[in-house]
Motif scaffolding. Structure first.
Motif, PDB file in Angstrom:
ATOM      1  N   GLY A  65      33.262  11.370   2.773  1.00 33.29           N
ATOM      2  CA  GLY A  65      32.801  11.557   1.397  1.00 33.29           C
ATOM      3  C   GLY A  65      31.459  10.898   1.169  1.00 33.29           C
ATOM      4  N   MET A  66      31.304   9.662   1.655  1.00 32.92           N
ATOM      5  CA  MET A  66      30.041   8.957   1.470  1.00 32.92           C
ATOM      6  C   MET A  66      28.932   9.605   2.297  1.00 32.92           C
ATOM      7  SD  MET A  66      30.587   6.844  -0.806  1.00 32.92           S
ATOM      8  CE  MET A  66      28.879   6.346  -0.814  1.00 32.92           C
ATOM      9  N   SER A  67      29.308  10.186   3.457  1.00 29.67           N
ATOM     10  CA  SER A  67      28.254  10.831   4.242  1.00 29.67           C
ATOM     11  C   SER A  67      27.724  12.041   3.494  1.00 29.67           C
ATOM     12  CB  SER A  67      28.766  11.226   5.627  1.00 29.67           C
ATOM     13  OG  SER A  67      29.636  12.323   5.546  1.00 29.67           O
ATOM     14  N   LEU A 396      36.809  21.682   0.641  1.00 27.95           N
ATOM     15  CA  LEU A 396      37.386  20.567   1.401  1.00 27.95           C
ATOM     16  C   LEU A 396      36.498  20.219   2.576  1.00 27.95           C
ATOM     17  CD1 LEU A 396      41.077  21.822   1.725  1.00 27.95           C
ATOM     18  CD2 LEU A 396      40.192  20.232   0.041  1.00 27.95           C
ATOM     19  N   ILE A 397      36.357  18.926   2.835  1.00 29.06           N
ATOM     20  CA  ILE A 397      35.637  18.510   4.033  1.00 29.06           C
ATOM     21  C   ILE A 397      36.428  17.405   4.720  1.00 29.06           C
ATOM     22  CG2 ILE A 397      33.324  19.079   3.207  1.00 29.06           C
ATOM     23  CD1 ILE A 397      32.892  16.158   2.578  1.00 29.06           C
ATOM     24  N   GLY A 398      36.141  17.198   5.998  1.00 29.81           N
ATOM     25  CA  GLY A 398      36.750  16.087   6.726  1.00 29.81           C
ATOM     26  C   GLY A 398      38.233  16.274   6.948  1.00 29.81           C
ATOM     27  N   ASP A 399      38.959  15.171   6.983  1.00 28.60           N
ATOM     28  CA  ASP A 399      40.383  15.233   7.285  1.00 28.60           C
ATOM     29  C   ASP A 399      41.180  16.030   6.272  1.00 28.60           C
ATOM     30  OD1 ASP A 399      41.205  12.060   8.955  1.00 28.60           O
ATOM     31  OD2 ASP A 399      40.080  13.823   9.570  1.00 28.60           O
ATOM     32  N   ALA A 400      40.653  16.173   5.061  1.00 30.56           N
ATOM     33  CA  ALA A 400      41.359  16.991   4.063  1.00 30.56           C
ATOM     34  C   ALA A 400      41.447  18.433   4.547  1.00 30.56           C
ATOM     35  CB  ALA A 400      40.632  16.937   2.721  1.00 30.56           C
ATOM     36  N   ALA A 401      40.429  18.852   5.321  1.00 30.32           N
ATOM     37  CA  ALA A 401      40.435  20.221   5.827  1.00 30.32           C
ATOM     38  C   ALA A 401      41.141  20.321   7.177  1.00 30.32           C
ATOM     39  CB  ALA A 401      39.005  20.736   5.961  1.00 30.32           C
ATOM     40  N   GLY A 417      30.071  16.687  10.539  1.00 28.33           N
ATOM     41  CA  GLY A 417      29.520  18.032  10.658  1.00 28.33           C
ATOM     42  C   GLY A 417      29.780  18.849   9.406  1.00 28.33           C
ATOM     43  N   ASP A 418      30.998  18.732   8.867  1.00 29.87           N
ATOM     44  CA  ASP A 418      31.330  19.426   7.623  1.00 29.87           C
ATOM     45  C   ASP A 418      30.408  18.991   6.497  1.00 29.87           C
ATOM     46  OD1 ASP A 418      35.010  19.395   7.875  1.00 29.87           O
ATOM     47  OD2 ASP A 418      33.471  20.590   8.885  1.00 29.87           O
ATOM     48  N   ALA A 419      30.255  17.670   6.359  1.00 30.71           N
ATOM     49  CA  ALA A 419      29.450  17.154   5.247  1.00 30.71           C
ATOM     50  C   ALA A 419      28.009  17.627   5.380  1.00 30.71           C
ATOM     51  CB  ALA A 419      29.505  15.621   5.227  1.00 30.71           C
ATOM     52  N   ARG A 449      31.702  26.363   9.437  1.00 22.33           N
ATOM     53  CA  ARG A 449      32.450  25.255  10.024  1.00 22.33           C
ATOM     54  C   ARG A 449      33.796  25.642  10.593  1.00 22.33           C
ATOM     55  NH1 ARG A 449      30.274  21.611  12.284  1.00 22.33           N
ATOM     56  NH2 ARG A 449      32.163  20.378  12.141  1.00 22.33           N
ATOM     57  N   LYS A 450      34.422  26.650   9.986  1.00 18.33           N
ATOM     58  CA  LYS A 450      35.796  26.934  10.416  1.00 18.33           C
ATOM     59  C   LYS A 450      35.904  27.263  11.899  1.00 18.33           C
ATOM     60  CE  LYS A 450      39.538  28.734   7.742  1.00 18.33           C
ATOM     61  NZ  LYS A 450      39.996  29.897   7.008  1.00 18.33           N
ATOM     62  N   PRO A 451      35.077  28.177  12.434  1.00 18.14           N
ATOM     63  CA  PRO A 451      35.248  28.497  13.860  1.00 18.14           C
ATOM     64  C   PRO A 451      35.071  27.269  14.740  1.00 18.14           C
ATOM     65  CG  PRO A 451      33.702  30.013  12.831  1.00 18.14           C
ATOM     66  CD  PRO A 451      33.983  28.960  11.838  1.00 18.14           C
ATOM     67  N   ALA A 452      34.061  26.462  14.420  1.00 17.56           N
ATOM     68  CA  ALA A 452      33.809  25.281  15.241  1.00 17.56           C
ATOM     69  C   ALA A 452      34.990  24.321  15.186  1.00 17.56           C
ATOM     70  CB  ALA A 452      32.544  24.589  14.761  1.00 17.56           C
TER      71      ALA A 452
END
Lengths: 509, 303
Positions: A65-67, A396-401, A417-419, A449-452
């Motif tokens: 989140g901070m990133s 959603l980003i990070g572990d939430a996703a 990478g998501d952020a 991001r999803k495929p990666a």
């Protein structure tokens, strides 16, 4: 006038003064007739409660989140956005201080070169280097059967390092300092998200006899978030960065796929007699054990095992635990691989013309742990992936996703990478005047991001399953794979590039 | 030649076709698809209504009713206007870079069009007007369909940044009569529906201040455009109702440049839109054989 009041309220929030106190004060001011003339064409109602509005609300002020906040702060197109960060950790508002004498925290992350470059561009990496961190140039991977091993060296791909290991609190505080030092407007809300409502508008039902100045229609372009301390905010875009048990994901109704691995991980910090500069990972029958350098003669242990074993190992004495650790890394469970086992060295000699430096290195025994330097923590492991990352006004980003197995140290790197990708997509949206909560825009982030993420998860899941089978011919296959990875240089280079985050998809050759 | 007549006849019996077509739509889409030009169809009809009377009056009412019935779906990005929503960012990318270059604005600013008065002719539901307002411009959107203007107003009011857009149910000619002038005039996907493009361009030019910008996008009158914009888009993919476009009314880039020149506008930049069916995305390209967009500047000479 309302806008001025709104700004004052948010500025005051940033100084962590109780909102309710000021809200009631300002309400008194605003309802005085000369400030809010009744005939004024105002979108906001003549107040009963002023709810601040933000461009982006980041739910979860952890590393990812901070990133995101940091990346947004570093780009000219996005640095004028107003951001609210909702995290129950009260220390975020005042800043996390880290002292050099602090004992090493067992929660660490391995940061790949790609993530390091993102953080460098955003200006956050220099704060990491001020605290304990360890670059490592070498890596050795082997298993208990003693049939094969692989050594990786940064020089194989002409780089200076394979990655850097840092404590999570160091990374977190670096990102926080970066955001605070920039003039990016962030407001911290030290509470939890309880509910989230999308202010939808039904244009078709609103005709000429529309009730005048209905507050909800004025906020039709935002989501309303209600927090556990009773306050509410409006935001054009809600970012769920609140970890594996994401509340945002739950409230937004994203479905997930996944399963629990019947494994737990024990993490702790150990100390050696001298500095460790290499990352070690040995696959044991019940799960891999990894030894990661942390700097200052410390190393971090991540040991995956069955739940019963993990409860055992957590409760035994420190000495016994250290013995177990050293045995697991060294002679326990099986023999050391010999440097040219099964004569496979000759099989691949025709590829040696392009040999990597590390193919010629001998097997090394990892350094002995002499002291346990932190408490032992146990975490259950699972794989979970949200079926979609974006819907109207929510992303959603990070572990939430996605949550993955720690065996390749990729978790937080996928999050970074998501952020990074989301921040670029938001910048593009602002450049073209779009509404940042528009689902088509957010889908661009998802498509990137999803495929990666899914590929990485699939590969790691494959590894996890491949290594949980102890069966003769299978062991031999794994050994052959090890040796292949060690001696087939193009394959080794691809593996290193992929794990470093340089390639998003492991398209070999 | 037969095909052209066939298409012209189609225009008059479009209503019947729509009822038949309803059952044979492309599986991905479940309703009639319109590009933004569809909203301008009635604009053309109403401007020509004074000249051609009862022959088109029943068609006008039907056309208007058709657009009015789906007007609520303007802002449903998954609905019938989806192709337009998907194409919008690409058009905006061109407009942003062309206007920044022309008016010497900072391309890295979040509000590069601050201080510019822009007119969006044939604005429909305001899909182009809102992003322009978010980029800082003072926007006036005009359209001949009243329902579109209502929808546009209601949607724009939801966001304080776009609530300042002025929407009027009027035509370019009427604005000229009122003596309004703008720094930039946009007419995207409109000119292929206008009865007299040369007159229309003169109106656009009159609305632009000297040294201001005029941006027009339309479809090229090429064989490729016939194959893609008419045969594929209308008959095969059913993105548009059949008869939306008349191939003979398309303009080639050379013709557009010429009539703009005669109206006092020098075309300075031009780009094409290319659609990638695999990714489903539009991108800017040098290929002007199907959809293209042109930006011209008004010369300083007085009429």
């Amino acid at each position: 006038m309302n806008r001025v009041i709104k700004k004052t309220v948010s500025n005051l929030c940033a100084h962590k003064i109780s909102r309710k106190f000021f809200c009631s004060e300002i309400v008194k001011v605003a309802t005085s007739p000369d400030l809010v003339p009744p005939n004024e064409h105002e979108k906001k109602p003549t107040i009963s409660q002023i709810i601040p509005e933000y461009d982006i609300a980041i739910v979860g002020g952890g590393m990812v989140g901070m990133s995101l906040a940091c990346f947004l702060a570093s780009m000219p197109l996005t640095k004028q956005l107003s951001v609210a960060i909702i995290d129950s950790n009260p220390a975020l508002g005042s800043g996390l201080s880290i002292k050099k004498e602090d004992p090493p925290d067992p929660r660490v992350s391995t940061v790949t070169p790609a993530s390091i470059s993102f953080l460098k561009d955003a200006g956050a990496w220099k704060y990491v280097e001020q605290n304990r961190h360890a670059y490592f140039k070498k890596m050795q991977v082997w298993d208990y059967t003693g049939f094969g091993y692989a050594r990786y060296d940064a020089k194989d791909v002409n780089k200076d390092f394979l990655g850097c290991v840092a404590e999570n609190k160091v990374l977190h505080s670096a990102l926080l300092s970066c955001v605070k030092d920039s003039d990016f407007k962030t407001t911290f809300y030290p509470s939890r998200l309880t509910s989230m409502t999308l202010n939808t508008n039904s244009i078709s039902t609103v005709e000429e006899n529309m009730p005048p100045k209905e507050p909800s229609s004025a906020q039709g372009h935002t989501s309303k978030l209600q927090l556990s301390d009773g306050s509410s905010i409006y935001a054009k875009l809600v970012v769920g960065a609140d970890g594996g048990k994401s509340r945002v994901r739950e409230l937004a109704g994203f479905k997930t796929t996944g399963w629990n691995y019947s494994q737990n991980a024990i993490i702790c910090t150990v100390e050696h007699t001298s500095d460790n500069h290499c990352a070690w990972q040995r696959f044991l029958p019940n799960g891999p054990i990894a030894l990661l350098p942390m700097g200052d003669k410390f190393s971090n242990i991540v040991w995956t095992m069955s739940p019963t074993e993990s409860n055992d190992r957590k409760s035994i004495t420190e000495e016994m635990f250290l013995k177990d650790v050293n045995s697991a890394l060294d002679y326990g469970y099986g023999p050391h691989p010999t440097s040219s086992s099964l004569g496979t060295g000759d099989m691949f000699s025709w590829l040696k013309m392009d040999a990597t430096l590390s193919a010629n290195e001998f097997f090394e025994i990892p350094p002995k742990a002499i002291r346990l330097a932190s408490e032992r923590m146990v975490f259950p492991l699972s794989l979970r992936h949200a079926n979609s990352y974006a819907s109207k006004r929510v992303v959603l980003i990070g572990d939430a996703a996605h949550t993955i197995h720690p065996l390749a140290g990729q978790g937080v790197n996928l999050g970074f990478g998501d952020a990074f990708s989301l921040s670029r997509v938001i910048a593009e949206g602002i450049a073209l005047g779009s509404d940042i909560g528009e689902v088509n825009l957010l889908r661009k982030y998802e498509a990137e991001r999803k495929p990666a993420n899914i590929t990485m998860m699939a590969i790691l899941d494959g590894f996890q399953k491949a290594y949980s089978i102890d069966f003769g011919p299978f062991n031999f296959l794994r050994a052959a794979a090890f040796n292949g990875a060690n001696y087939i240089s193009p394959l080794k280079r691809s593996i290193i590039s992929y794990a470093s985050g340089e390639n998003k998809l492991p398209i070999f050759f | 030649m037969k095909l052209f007549n066939h298409l012209r006849n189609l225009n008059s019996i479009t209503t019947h076709h729509h009822r038949i077509l309803r059952n044979r739509f492309h599986p991905l889409f479940n309703n009639i698809k319109f590009f933004s030009d569809s909203s301008s169809l009635p604009q053309q009809q109403t401007t020509t209504q004074a000249k051609q009377q009862p022959l088109h009056s029943s068609l006008n009412r039907n056309e208007l009713a058709k657009f009015a019935s789906i007007a609520e779906t303007w802002w449903d990005s998954e609905g019938p206007f989806k192709p337009l929503h998907v194409m919008n960012p690409t058009r905006l990318a061109f407009i942003r870079s062309a206007l920044c270059r022309h008016f010497k604005k900072d391309p890295y600013s979040a509000k590069p069009l601050e201080g510019l008065k822009i007119a969006d002719v044939g604005c429909g539901g305001g899909i182009l007007s809102e992003p322009l307002a978010r980029m800082g411009a003072t926007v006036t959107g005009i359209d001949a369909v009243e329902k579109n203007i209502n929808i546009a107003r209601l949607h724009a009011e939801l966001d304080p940044t776009t609530s300042t857009i002025e929407f009027c149910c009027t035509t370019a000619e009427k604005l000229v009569e009122e003596g309004r002038q703008f720094d930039a005039v946009m007419a995207l996907e409109v000119i292929e529906h206008v009865a007299e493009p040369a007159e229309f361009c003169k109106s656009l030019s009159a609305l632009t201040v000297p040294d201001g910008a005029t941006v027009i996008s339309t479809i090229n009158r090429s064989m490729r455009a016939y194959a893609t914009a008419i045969v594929a888009a209308e008959y095969i993919l059913r993105w548009l109702p059949m008869g939306t476009h008349e191939w003979s009314k398309f303009l080639t880039p050379e013709e557009l440049v010429l009539i703009l020149q005669r109206a006092g506008i020098n075309v300075e930049e031009m780009a094409g839109f290319a659609y990638n069916p695999v990714t489903g995305r539009w991108s800017l390209s040098d290929d002007i054989s199907v959809n293209f967009i042109a930006m011209g500047t008004k010369t300083n000479k007085t009429e």
